[in-house]
Scaffold this motif. Structure first.
Motif, PDB file in Angstrom:
ATOM      1  N   GLU A  55       0.832  -1.209   0.000  1.00 31.19           N
ATOM      2  CA  GLU A  55       0.000   0.000   0.000  1.00 31.19           C
ATOM      3  C   GLU A  55       0.862   1.253   0.000  1.00 31.19           C
ATOM      4  O   GLU A  55       0.632   2.183  -0.788  1.00 31.19           O
ATOM      5  CB  GLU A  55      -0.919   0.021   1.226  1.00 31.19           C
ATOM      6  CG  GLU A  55      -2.025  -0.986   1.204  1.00 31.19           C
ATOM      7  CD  GLU A  55      -2.803  -1.055   2.512  1.00 31.19           C
ATOM      8  OE1 GLU A  55      -2.400  -0.399   3.511  1.00 31.19           O
ATOM      9  OE2 GLU A  55      -3.805  -1.778   2.549  1.00 31.19           O
TER      10      GLU A  55
ATOM     11  N   ARG B 263      -3.636  -2.589  -6.504  1.00 33.03           N
ATOM     12  CA  ARG B 263      -2.730  -1.433  -6.456  1.00 33.03           C
ATOM     13  C   ARG B 263      -2.048  -1.150  -7.795  1.00 33.03           C
ATOM     14  O   ARG B 263      -1.306  -0.188  -7.917  1.00 33.03           O
ATOM     15  CB  ARG B 263      -1.661  -1.647  -5.397  1.00 33.03           C
ATOM     16  CG  ARG B 263      -2.185  -2.023  -4.043  1.00 33.03           C
ATOM     17  CD  ARG B 263      -2.738  -0.858  -3.309  1.00 33.03           C
ATOM     18  NE  ARG B 263      -3.305  -1.336  -2.046  1.00 33.03           N
ATOM     19  CZ  ARG B 263      -4.187  -0.667  -1.369  1.00 33.03           C
ATOM     20  NH1 ARG B 263      -4.619   0.489  -1.793  1.00 33.03           N
ATOM     21  NH2 ARG B 263      -4.669  -1.156  -0.243  1.00 33.03           N
TER      22      ARG B 263
ATOM     23  N   ALA C 158       2.708   1.736  -3.365  1.00 29.01           N
ATOM     24  CA  ALA C 158       1.806   2.200  -4.419  1.00 29.01           C
ATOM     25  C   ALA C 158       1.406   3.657  -4.206  1.00 29.01           C
ATOM     26  O   ALA C 158       1.375   4.450  -5.157  1.00 29.01           O
ATOM     27  CB  ALA C 158       0.573   1.305  -4.487  1.00 29.01           C
TER      28      ALA C 158
END
Length: 119
Positions: free
Chosen positions: A29, A79, A32
């Motif tokens: 996360e 993502r 990205a």
């Protein structure tokens, strides 16, 4: 020439596959969100290291490991990021697992797997 933004993920690795996966998701996360197109994790970061993190391969939860691998692919697709991560891989006709690197495309599909034998 095109550039490629690469993130490198590092986390405490152990025999707890779920914990390893949770660390990976947080780092995927973050990578990205910061514009990385690829994140690279170390070998055996999902499964843990045989002989270091666990002594008996029979204690590996193969179902959880397989499910976690699917979920890593889902994270790649969600993502839109390449993911390279390490885990053990077993072949049916072999006692010893491979120390493998999985390369996941941004659409969530497996691009390749590199196997090396644990010595």
């Amino acid at each position: 020439m095109k550039s490629l933004t690469v993130a490198v993920g590092q986390h405490p690795i152990g025999a707890d596959i779920a914990s390893n996966f949770d660390f990976m998701v947080k780092q995927i996360e973050l990578a990205a969100e910061n514009g990385a197109q690829l994140i690279l994790f170390p070998e055996c970061n999902l499964s843990g290291y045989p002989g270091m993190d666990f002594d008996d391969l029979q204690t590996v939860n193969e179902t959880l490991l397989a499910l976690s691998m699917v979920r890593v692919c889902e994270e790649a697709a969600k993502r839109k990021i390449w993911i390279i991560f390490g885990s053990i891989h077993r072949e049916i006709d072999s006692e010893k697992p491979f120390n493998s690197l999985y390369i996941i495309k941004p659409d969530g599909r497996l691009a390749a797997r590199y196997d090396k034998r644990l010595l």
